[in-house]
Scaffold this motif. Structure first.
Motif, mmCIF file in Angstrom:
data_model
loop_
_atom_site.group_PDB
_atom_site.id
_atom_site.type_symbol
_atom_site.label_atom_id
_atom_site.label_comp_id
_atom_site.label_asym_id
_atom_site.label_seq_id
_atom_site.Cartn_x
_atom_site.Cartn_y
_atom_site.Cartn_z
ATOM 1 N N ILE A 42 -10.265 64.312 54.670
ATOM 2 C CA ILE A 42 -8.835 63.790 55.284
ATOM 3 C C ILE A 42 -8.045 63.307 54.049
ATOM 4 C CG2 ILE A 42 -8.103 61.624 56.753
ATOM 5 C CD1 ILE A 42 -10.903 61.549 57.777
ATOM 6 N N SER A 43 -6.688 63.543 54.343
ATOM 7 C CA SER A 43 -5.714 63.332 53.404
ATOM 8 C C SER A 43 -4.741 62.573 53.890
ATOM 9 C CB SER A 43 -5.260 64.389 52.398
ATOM 10 O OG SER A 43 -4.285 64.183 51.520
ATOM 11 N N SER A 44 -4.215 61.449 53.295
ATOM 12 C CA SER A 44 -3.199 60.501 53.889
ATOM 13 C C SER A 44 -1.810 60.661 52.982
ATOM 14 C CB SER A 44 -3.490 59.042 54.108
ATOM 15 O OG SER A 44 -3.699 58.589 52.931
ATOM 16 N N LEU A 45 -0.810 60.773 53.627
ATOM 17 C CA LEU A 45 0.403 60.851 52.763
ATOM 18 C C LEU A 45 1.456 59.878 53.178
ATOM 19 C CD1 LEU A 45 2.279 62.357 50.784
ATOM 20 C CD2 LEU A 45 3.209 63.797 52.938
ATOM 21 N N GLU A 46 1.699 58.825 52.029
ATOM 22 C CA GLU A 46 2.627 58.123 52.259
ATOM 23 C C GLU A 46 3.750 58.558 51.609
ATOM 24 O OE1 GLU A 46 1.205 53.571 51.827
ATOM 25 O OE2 GLU A 46 -0.288 54.894 50.793
ATOM 26 N N TYR A 47 5.088 58.389 52.204
ATOM 27 C CA TYR A 47 6.232 59.034 51.402
ATOM 28 C C TYR A 47 7.490 58.076 51.862
ATOM 29 C CZ TYR A 47 9.380 63.237 50.597
ATOM 30 O OH TYR A 47 10.106 63.912 50.333
ATOM 31 N N MET A 48 8.192 58.164 50.650
ATOM 32 C CA MET A 48 9.625 57.677 50.915
ATOM 33 C C MET A 48 10.688 58.570 51.009
ATOM 34 S SD MET A 48 11.047 54.432 48.680
ATOM 35 C CE MET A 48 11.886 55.258 47.280
ATOM 36 N N PRO A 49 11.350 58.743 52.047
ATOM 37 C CA PRO A 49 12.227 59.921 52.264
ATOM 38 C C PRO A 49 13.618 59.594 51.796
ATOM 39 C CG PRO A 49 11.963 58.932 54.305
ATOM 40 C CD PRO A 49 11.269 57.983 53.297
ATOM 41 N N THR A 50 14.574 60.530 51.532
ATOM 42 C CA THR A 50 16.057 60.578 51.214
ATOM 43 C C THR A 50 16.579 61.198 52.445
ATOM 44 O OG1 THR A 50 16.184 62.297 50.083
ATOM 45 C CG2 THR A 50 15.515 60.442 48.926
ATOM 46 N N LYS A 51 17.914 61.050 52.655
ATOM 47 C CA LYS A 51 18.698 61.806 53.648
ATOM 48 C C LYS A 51 18.176 63.255 53.597
ATOM 49 C CE LYS A 51 23.165 60.812 54.787
ATOM 50 N NZ LYS A 51 24.435 60.075 54.676
ATOM 51 N N GLU A 52 18.156 63.835 52.679
ATOM 52 C CA GLU A 52 17.740 65.341 52.126
ATOM 53 C C GLU A 52 16.576 65.624 52.964
ATOM 54 O OE1 GLU A 52 19.178 63.247 49.442
ATOM 55 O OE2 GLU A 52 21.061 64.179 50.409
ATOM 56 N N GLU B 73 -7.196 61.040 49.308
ATOM 57 C CA GLU B 73 -8.069 61.956 49.997
ATOM 58 C C GLU B 73 -9.326 61.434 50.096
ATOM 59 O OE1 GLU B 73 -7.508 66.155 48.866
ATOM 60 O OE2 GLU B 73 -9.377 66.491 48.995
ATOM 61 N N GLN B 74 -9.957 61.573 51.111
ATOM 62 C CA GLN B 74 -11.176 61.056 51.385
ATOM 63 C C GLN B 74 -12.104 61.981 51.867
ATOM 64 O OE1 GLN B 74 -11.058 57.843 54.108
ATOM 65 N NE2 GLN B 74 -13.070 57.819 54.601
ATOM 66 N N THR B 75 -13.355 62.231 51.646
ATOM 67 C CA THR B 75 -14.264 63.367 52.075
ATOM 68 C C THR B 75 -15.487 62.427 52.731
ATOM 69 O OG1 THR B 75 -13.592 64.502 50.253
ATOM 70 C CG2 THR B 75 -15.775 65.290 51.587
ATOM 71 N N ASN B 76 -15.863 63.016 53.892
ATOM 72 C CA ASN B 76 -16.971 62.586 54.714
ATOM 73 C C ASN B 76 -18.314 63.429 54.781
ATOM 74 O OD1 ASN B 76 -15.739 59.880 55.079
ATOM 75 N ND2 ASN B 76 -14.904 60.690 56.941
ATOM 76 N N VAL B 77 -19.205 63.216 54.517
ATOM 77 C CA VAL B 77 -20.384 64.487 54.790
ATOM 78 C C VAL B 77 -21.029 63.866 55.967
ATOM 79 C CG1 VAL B 77 -22.557 65.401 53.496
ATOM 80 C CG2 VAL B 77 -20.463 64.313 52.203
ATOM 81 N N ASP B 78 -21.449 64.792 56.803
ATOM 82 C CA ASP B 78 -22.205 64.659 58.166
ATOM 83 C C ASP B 78 -23.859 64.599 57.608
ATOM 84 O OD1 ASP B 78 -22.285 64.619 61.134
ATOM 85 O OD2 ASP B 78 -23.606 66.017 60.515
#
Ligand SMILES: *[C@@H]1O[C@H](CO)[C@@H](O)[C@H](O)[C@H]1NC(C)=O
Ligand SMILES: *[C@@H]1O[C@H](CO)[C@@H](O)[C@H](O)[C@H]1NC(C)=O
Ligand SMILES: *[C@@H]1O[C@H](CO)[C@@H](O)[C@H](O)[C@H]1NC(C)=O
Ligand SMILES: *[C@@H]1O[C@H](CO)[C@@H](O)[C@H](O)[C@H]1NC(C)=O
Ligand SMILES: *[C@@H]1O[C@H](CO)[C@@H](O)[C@H](O)[C@H]1NC(C)=O
Ligand SMILES: *[C@@H]1O[C@H](CO)[C@@H](O)[C@H](O)[C@H]1NC(C)=O
Ligand SMILES: *[C@@H]1O[C@H](CO)[C@@H](O)[C@H](O)[C@H]1NC(C)=O
Ligand SMILES: *[C@@H]1O[C@H](CO)[C@@H](O)[C@H](O)[C@H]1NC(C)=O
Length: 608
Positions: free
Chosen positions: A209-219, A195-200
């Motif tokens: 902004i939050s990025s999600l990296e994910y390792m999925p399974t068939k489920e 997660e990252q926060t930017n101030v104007d």
């Protein structure tokens, strides 16, 4: 708009001298909890009541704001005596302030920078009253949205699923990821959230902004992902949810399957076989190797492979695999066939009395049933001829079907023609009143012989009666006469094979004559059967008892060798020509027990 969040701050007249109060103020706690707070939505008007009861001897009121470690800044002034208002030259508040008669200060267009401690001061001749108010500003962030979404994810691979962004909120909110309504907690190497926060700088608003990296399974195939922004609102904490999203999860094929796509469940020669291979991965594999019996190398093809117009040699095990030859499946295919062989077949011309062995054999992938039709009538047994008769002529069909295989049916035809030279038997009969005589000429032969009557003296006779129906190679022709004198009648029968002539003496009508059918046979033909009968007749009439005995002995000898009343010659022919091999063939290939039995009997009879 105005939320008194703390009630602890009561009107508090400043009793100590102003200087002391100012000294104390430096030590006062910083704006925060426990102080009267006004919560305002970004852009709205901040309304700050003075919160001090206006004293009667009030000279003037003032508003100032204070920032830690800095001198207070005066922004508004109202004279109680002159009833005039003055706003200090503070650029930040230029044209935004309004101080009412009851000393309530309004600040339009609330900004983040308005989050300060504002103080209302009421000054009399001998006293100064102060009351601080804290201003808090709230800005609802934009609803969170998905950006940089992955086209697909792969099992066993940590990949960027996407980013969630929520813009321009205040105070700073938090983004939370959900999978099927459940909060996704970070798991090393499986769920990685950043997660990252930017101030104007200009507005002071936060973009998270939050990025999600994910390792999925068939489920995760149908799992939906959402994110929420949780942010403080003027009254309570609020949450906004993003749209949810399902991701295409790629996973490898773990199983392949081969199928035969067909309308029917059996395959016969001439059919097309459609083989379909499929894998259970995502995306499904598009290319396969097909293993076809008889082919040395596998065939690379899309998921469908078609074999057209297959023959019996296509029976076998069919397989398919992925192109790397891993994961195979196979299926057994039987191509059904049905062969029928009829000997002889087509048009066959035989002479009467001849033998004709007939064999109809079936070769098939399953037990087939075989049956015979003669002139479209079902026959009880298969035909075989040791002594052909005219009635045997006809259209024979040998037909076979494979019940289990729809549409598999074969038939062959034998058109049997039995030919024979004309044979004549003549008879005469005197009418009961003795006025005329009926002379008959019984003719046998094929093709149908033409009959011509002649009489001595008169020549060709035309007034013959109608001929009887020609059935099984036989018919008869009659004439009725009342001759004045003895006459010899001649019956001539002719077909392409031969011309046969027979005569009969008819005595004049007034001479009494025996009516016994005078069986006159062909004069110019030798017939074993007829000769034998003739001999028997003569023997009975004329010869001595001794001779009778002799002949009887001869007959006995002859009969003992004979069978079924047939001649030696015919019997010999039968034995020679009976279809022993053919019968065995049929035995083996026929499923029909009844027919087999019949054939068996026939066989024994002929071998006896
Ligand atoms: C002060 O005056 C304003 C407008 O003049 C009014 O809206 C407000 O209610 C007043 N406040 C009090 C505490 O009387
Ligand atoms: C945001 O998250 C931080 C750290 O997880 C937490 O301290 C804070 O209270 C959260 N704020 C909200 C508004 O949920
Ligand atoms: C087999 O396929 C061919 C075209 O490839 C088609 O002409 C024929 O009718 C098909 N045969 C059957 C029995 O469906
Ligand atoms: C199967 O038989 C047909 C003829 O009936 C022939 O053309 C074809 O090559 C044969 N196929 C194999 C694999 O033996
Ligand atoms: C086929 O015939 C044989 C004997 O001729 C018999 O043993 C077998 O059971 C039959 N099969 C079927 C499927 O009728
Ligand atoms: C034909 O037969 C009739 C008897 O039915 C006889 O009277 C007549 O004379 C015959 N005609 C010839 C030409 O023989
Ligand atoms: C018929 O009569 C003639 C004499 O008129 C005779 O020669 C002939 O043998 C007789 N034929 C038969 C078959 O009796
Ligand atoms: C006619 O035939 C009869 C016997 O059938 C015979 O007795 C008679 O003499 C014959 N008549 C003539 C004229 O030949």
């Amino acid at each position: 708009m105005e939320t008194p969040s703390a009630a602890s701050c009561r009107r508090r007249p400043l009793k100590p001298p102003l200087l002391l109060c100012l000294l104390l103020f430096a030590l006062c706690p910083q704006p925060g909890l426990g102080l009267y707070t006004v919560n305002t939505v970004y852009g709205d008007t901040i309304i700050l009541p003075c919160r001090i009861e206006v004293p009667d001897d009030l000279m003037f009121g003032k508003w100032k704001y204070e920032i830690a470690n800095k001198a207070p800044v005066f922004i508004a002034f109202r004279s109680a005596t002159k009833k005039s208002v003055h706003y200090d030259d503070v650029p930040e508040y230029k044209d935004r302030l309004s101080l009412s008669e009851n000393y309530t200060l309004s600040i339009t267009n609330a900004r983040i920078s308005d989050e300060k401690r504002f103080v209302c001061m009421l000054v009399t001749e001998d006293n100064v009253f102060e009351e601080p108010t804290i201003v808090k500003v709230f800005k609802q962030p934009s609803p969170p949205t998905f950006v940089n979404k992955a086209e697909f994810l792969e099992t066993e691979q940590l990949k960027m699923l996407g980013e969630c962004i929520s813009k321009e909120g205040y105070p700073e909110g938090n983004l939370t990821w959900y999978r099927n309504e459940k909060v996704l907690q970070p798991v090393e190497g499986v769920v990685v959230i950043n997660e990252q926060t930017n101030v104007d700088k200009a507005s002071g608003l936060y973009t998270v902004i939050s990025s999600l990296e994910y390792m999925p399974t068939k489920e995760d195939t149908n799992a939906y992902f959402t994110c929420t922004i949780t942010y403080p609102g003027p009254k309570r904490q609020e949450t906004i949810r993003s749209e949810s999203r399902v991701f295409n999860i790629h996973y490898p094929t773990e199983k392949v399957k081969i199928q035969v796509v067909s309308q029917r469940n059996t395959i016969k020669e001439g059919d097309n076989i459609t083989l379909k291979c499929s894998g259970n991965g995502n995306p499904p594999p598009e290319e396969f190797l097909f293993y076809i019996p008889g082919e040395l190398e596998p065939i690379k093809s899309s998921s469908i492979h078609i074999l057209s117009d297959v023959r019996r040699n296509a029976t076998g095990e069919y397989g398919c695999s992925l192109t790397d030859k891993s994961l195979t499946d196979s299926t057994l295919i039987t191509v059904h066939y049905l062969d029928l062989s009829l000997t002889p077949s087509g048009e066959v011309i035989k002479q009467i009395g001849e033998a004709l062995p007939v064999s109809c054999t079936v070769s098939s992938s399953r037990n087939a049933t075989l049956f015979w039709l003669k002139d479209n009538t079902r026959m009880r047994s298969s035909p075989s001829f040791s002594n052909l008769q005219y009635k045997d002529a006809g259209n024979y069909i040998c037909e076979t079907t494979l019940q289990e295989v729809a549409g598999l049916k074969k038939r062959q035809t034998l058109t049997l023609i039995v030919e024979g030279k004309p044979q004549i038997k003549m008879s005469k009969k005197t009418s009961t009143d003795g006025t005329f005589k009926t002379i008959s000429c019984h003719v046998e032969g094929y093709p149908k012989p033409a009959v011509l009557w002649t009489a001595t003296g008169t020549g060709i006779l035309t007034n013959k009666t109608e001929e009887t129906k020609y059935v099984d190679g036989k018919f008869s022709s009659k004439i009725i006469i009342a001759p004045e004198e003895n006459v010899t009648l001649t019956c001539t029968a002719e077909n392409p094979l031969e011309r046969t002539v027979t005569s009969l003496n008819v005595s004049a009508i007034n001479i009494p004559e025996s009516d016994e059918p005078d069986e006159r046979n062909n004069d110019n033909r030798e017939n074993v059967n007829d000769q034998a009968k003739l001999i028997v007749g003569i023997v009975v009439g004329l010869l001595l008892a001794a001779l009778v005995a002799g002949v009887a002995y001869w007959l006995y000898m002859k009969k003992s060798k004979d069978f079924n009343g047939e001649s030696e010659k015919e019997a010999a022919q039968n034995i020679q020509n009976l279809p022993r091999t053919a019968s065995k063939h049929v035995d083996k290939d026929l499923g029909n027990l009844e027919e087999n039995k019949k054939l068996e009997e026939n066989n024994h009879k002929s071998e006896a």
